[in-house]
Motif scaffolding. Structure first.
Motif, PDB file in Angstrom:
ATOM      1  N   GLU A 164     -50.691 -31.706 -48.930  1.00  0.00           N
ATOM      2  CA  GLU A 164     -50.708 -33.083 -48.444  1.00  0.00           C
ATOM      3  C   GLU A 164     -49.294 -33.421 -48.006  1.00  0.00           C
ATOM      4  O   GLU A 164     -48.326 -33.101 -48.724  1.00  0.00           O
ATOM      5  N   VAL A 165     -49.156 -34.031 -46.817  1.00  0.00           N
ATOM      6  CA  VAL A 165     -47.836 -34.473 -46.342  1.00  0.00           C
ATOM      7  C   VAL A 165     -47.990 -35.878 -45.756  1.00  0.00           C
ATOM      8  O   VAL A 165     -49.094 -36.291 -45.393  1.00  0.00           O
ATOM      9  N   ASP A 166     -46.873 -36.594 -45.681  1.00  0.00           N
ATOM     10  CA  ASP A 166     -46.874 -37.960 -45.141  1.00  0.00           C
ATOM     11  C   ASP A 166     -46.228 -37.944 -43.761  1.00  0.00           C
ATOM     12  O   ASP A 166     -45.107 -37.449 -43.617  1.00  0.00           O
ATOM     13  N   ALA A 167     -46.936 -38.507 -42.768  1.00  0.00           N
ATOM     14  CA  ALA A 167     -46.415 -38.453 -41.394  1.00  0.00           C
ATOM     15  C   ALA A 167     -46.277 -39.850 -40.804  1.00  0.00           C
ATOM     16  O   ALA A 167     -47.139 -40.705 -40.971  1.00  0.00           O
ATOM     17  N   PRO A 186     -44.120 -37.371 -34.084  1.00  0.00           N
ATOM     18  CA  PRO A 186     -44.540 -37.392 -35.483  1.00  0.00           C
ATOM     19  C   PRO A 186     -43.648 -36.499 -36.347  1.00  0.00           C
ATOM     20  O   PRO A 186     -43.334 -35.371 -35.974  1.00  0.00           O
ATOM     21  N   PHE A 187     -43.226 -37.045 -37.489  1.00  0.00           N
ATOM     22  CA  PHE A 187     -42.375 -36.292 -38.421  1.00  0.00           C
ATOM     23  C   PHE A 187     -42.784 -36.654 -39.846  1.00  0.00           C
ATOM     24  O   PHE A 187     -43.542 -37.590 -40.071  1.00  0.00           O
ATOM     25  N   LEU A 188     -42.225 -35.879 -40.804  1.00  0.00           N
ATOM     26  CA  LEU A 188     -42.628 -36.073 -42.200  1.00  0.00           C
ATOM     27  C   LEU A 188     -41.635 -36.963 -42.949  1.00  0.00           C
ATOM     28  O   LEU A 188     -40.435 -36.682 -42.973  1.00  0.00           O
ATOM     29  N   MET A 189     -42.171 -38.005 -43.541  1.00  0.00           N
ATOM     30  CA  MET A 189     -41.391 -38.831 -44.487  1.00  0.00           C
ATOM     31  C   MET A 189     -42.354 -39.760 -45.197  1.00  0.00           C
ATOM     32  O   MET A 189     -43.288 -40.282 -44.579  1.00  0.00           O
ATOM     33  N   HIS A 190     -42.112 -39.958 -46.483  1.00  0.00           N
ATOM     34  CA  HIS A 190     -42.979 -40.848 -47.248  1.00  0.00           C
ATOM     35  C   HIS A 190     -42.605 -42.309 -47.055  1.00  0.00           C
ATOM     36  O   HIS A 190     -43.443 -43.145 -46.726  1.00  0.00           O
ATOM     37  N   ASP A 191     -41.334 -42.630 -47.260  1.00  0.00           N
ATOM     38  CA  ASP A 191     -40.911 -44.037 -47.275  1.00  0.00           C
ATOM     39  C   ASP A 191     -40.725 -44.567 -45.853  1.00  0.00           C
ATOM     40  O   ASP A 191     -40.488 -43.806 -44.918  1.00  0.00           O
ATOM     41  N   ASN A 200     -53.499 -31.608 -45.192  1.00  0.00           N
ATOM     42  CA  ASN A 200     -54.042 -32.966 -45.287  1.00  0.00           C
ATOM     43  C   ASN A 200     -52.909 -33.880 -44.862  1.00  0.00           C
ATOM     44  O   ASN A 200     -51.940 -34.062 -45.602  1.00  0.00           O
ATOM     45  N   ILE A 201     -53.022 -34.408 -43.645  1.00  0.00           N
ATOM     46  CA  ILE A 201     -51.934 -35.231 -43.103  1.00  0.00           C
ATOM     47  C   ILE A 201     -52.211 -36.684 -43.437  1.00  0.00           C
ATOM     48  O   ILE A 201     -53.157 -37.279 -42.894  1.00  0.00           O
ATOM     49  N   GLU A 202     -51.412 -37.237 -44.333  1.00  0.00           N
ATOM     50  CA  GLU A 202     -51.541 -38.674 -44.600  1.00  0.00           C
ATOM     51  C   GLU A 202     -50.784 -39.425 -43.524  1.00  0.00           C
ATOM     52  O   GLU A 202     -49.562 -39.282 -43.390  1.00  0.00           O
ATOM     53  N   ILE A 203     -51.495 -40.222 -42.756  1.00  0.00           N
ATOM     54  CA  ILE A 203     -50.866 -41.033 -41.708  1.00  0.00           C
ATOM     55  C   ILE A 203     -50.247 -42.239 -42.415  1.00  0.00           C
ATOM     56  O   ILE A 203     -50.961 -43.066 -42.991  1.00  0.00           O
ATOM     57  N   LYS A 204     -48.933 -42.290 -42.405  1.00  0.00           N
ATOM     58  CA  LYS A 204     -48.185 -43.265 -43.207  1.00  0.00           C
ATOM     59  C   LYS A 204     -47.304 -44.055 -42.263  1.00  0.00           C
ATOM     60  O   LYS A 204     -46.102 -43.785 -42.121  1.00  0.00           O
ATOM     61  N   PRO A 205     -47.852 -45.042 -41.575  1.00  0.00           N
ATOM     62  CA  PRO A 205     -47.088 -45.672 -40.479  1.00  0.00           C
ATOM     63  C   PRO A 205     -45.950 -46.554 -40.966  1.00  0.00           C
ATOM     64  O   PRO A 205     -46.030 -47.152 -42.033  1.00  0.00           O
ATOM     65  N   THR A 206     -44.909 -46.634 -40.172  1.00  0.00           N
ATOM     66  CA  THR A 206     -43.932 -47.708 -40.311  1.00  0.00           C
ATOM     67  C   THR A 206     -44.717 -49.008 -40.078  1.00  0.00           C
ATOM     68  O   THR A 206     -45.573 -49.041 -39.174  1.00  0.00           O
ATOM     69  N   PRO A 207     -44.487 -50.067 -40.887  1.00  0.00           N
ATOM     70  CA  PRO A 207     -45.258 -51.300 -40.690  1.00  0.00           C
ATOM     71  C   PRO A 207     -45.266 -51.747 -39.219  1.00  0.00           C
ATOM     72  O   PRO A 207     -44.232 -51.756 -38.553  1.00  0.00           O
ATOM     73  N   GLY A 208     -46.456 -52.068 -38.725  1.00  0.00           N
ATOM     74  CA  GLY A 208     -46.618 -52.512 -37.343  1.00  0.00           C
ATOM     75  C   GLY A 208     -46.927 -51.381 -36.376  1.00  0.00           C
ATOM     76  O   GLY A 208     -47.229 -51.627 -35.202  1.00  0.00           O
ATOM     77  N   GLU A 209     -46.885 -50.146 -36.864  1.00  0.00           N
ATOM     78  CA  GLU A 209     -47.082 -48.989 -35.974  1.00  0.00           C
ATOM     79  C   GLU A 209     -48.383 -48.239 -36.289  1.00  0.00           C
ATOM     80  O   GLU A 209     -48.495 -47.046 -35.998  1.00  0.00           O
ATOM     81  N   ASP A 210     -49.337 -48.934 -36.879  1.00  0.00           N
ATOM     82  CA  ASP A 210     -50.561 -48.252 -37.328  1.00  0.00           C
ATOM     83  C   ASP A 210     -51.272 -47.525 -36.188  1.00  0.00           C
ATOM     84  O   ASP A 210     -51.604 -46.343 -36.292  1.00  0.00           O
ATOM     85  N   HIS A 211     -51.531 -48.246 -35.109  1.00  0.00           N
ATOM     86  CA  HIS A 211     -52.308 -47.648 -34.018  1.00  0.00           C
ATOM     87  C   HIS A 211     -51.541 -46.496 -33.373  1.00  0.00           C
ATOM     88  O   HIS A 211     -52.086 -45.397 -33.201  1.00  0.00           O
TER      89      HIS A 211
END
Ligand code: G3P
Ligand code: MG
Length: 274
Positions: free
Chosen positions: A40-43, A51-56, A113-124
């Motif tokens: 599982e990774v956060d993108a 697209p790059f990996l980072m949780h926060d 398993n790619i967790e789509i973890k958007p910066t707020p406001g960038e969901d779409h």
């Protein structure tokens, strides 16, 4: 969505990111060396939509810089140090692009398993960019395998807490499987997952009970639970019939034993002798 379920039971959280810096290739290499084959990774996406990996949302915890990661172009992000915060031996470990991580996974017969973890406001925009890239790299990997007569790589699965991300992913790459993440119970969430065309739900471990698993299965949804680090809890969840567990404890659990098919159940590794 019907899907022949190709995913391993055990999934390493944040790319096996406990003993190595989370969401980096160093973490995936560490997990792979221990036998892990699902990660599982956060993108999220850079200011120029790479697209790059980072949780926060911010760079503060896992890099030597500060501020919102998604405000920087990829040309800057790719040069940051995402390893020194963890341990000096990981200094200069870079932030990986999602493309690099997909390439690693396909080259090592693993699953993402790619967790789509958007910066707020960038969901779409994030759902769209991650899904497009995941599908494109999966197709490229299929093309590479074809002349070798190697088995087709397993499709990445896209998961998110944000329904808007999953809707964008569905519109962009409907063939890719999706999962709804749940960290708080809300009305009709199982039906929401079905309506989003998800094949699975990924539920926070403290929320789960046996009737919930029955409810999900009655709707045809697979069930993954995060983050499960204790053998006793893993055994209880396996007995309830969950389809997978996401864990940080990559040194403790043996990922080669799938309790769904192996009667020996959850296997814990012997501690290394000194
Ligand atoms: O995808 C499961 C899990 O990663 C969700 O929580 O905060 O670790 O991304 P978090
Ligand atoms: Mg995550």
């Amino acid at each position: 969505m019907t899907l022949n379920w190709p995913y391993p039971f055990w999934i390493a959280h944040r790319g096996a990111g406990r003993q190595a810096p989370e969401n980096t290739l160093a973490a995936l290499r560490h997990g792979h060396a221990l036998g892990w084959r699902a990660f599982e990774v956060d993108a999220k996406i850079s200011a120029d939509r790479v697209p790059f990996l980072m949780h926060d949302t911010t760079l503060d915890r896992t890099t030597t810089e500060h501020g919102r990661a998604g405000d920087r172009p990829w040309s800057e992000l790719q040069n940051l140090d995402a390893g020194a915060w963890h341990q000096s031996e990981h200094a200069f470990e870079p932030i990986p692009s999602l493309a690099q991580v997909l390439n690693f996974v396909f080259a090592h017969q693993a699953v993402l398993n790619i967790e789509i973890k958007p910066t707020p406001g960038e969901d779409h925009a994030t759902g769209e960019a991650v899904a497009a890239l995941a599908l494109q790299r999966w197709k490229a990997s299929c093309e590479r395998n074809r002349p070798l007569q190697a088995p087709l790589p397993t499709m990445p699965i896209l998961s998110s807490f944000q329904p808007l991300c999953l809707r964008a992913a569905q519109a962009t790459a409907p063939a890719l499987p999706r999962a709804l993440l749940i960290n708080q119970l809300r009305a009709h969430w199982m039906d929401e997952a079905v309506e989003l065309g998800c094949c699975a739900c990924v539920v926070q471990h403290e929320l789960v009970d046996a009737p919930m698993i029955e409810g999900l299965k009655a709707r045809g949804l697979k069930v993954w639970i995060y983050t499960v680090n204790e053998p006793e809890e893993a055994r209880r969840l396996a007995a309830w019939g969950v389809d997978g567990l996401i864990t940080d404890a990559v040194h403790l659990f043996d990922p080669e034993v799938n309790p769904r098919v192996d009667p020996s159940g959850i296997r814990v590794r012997e501690p290394a002798r000194s």
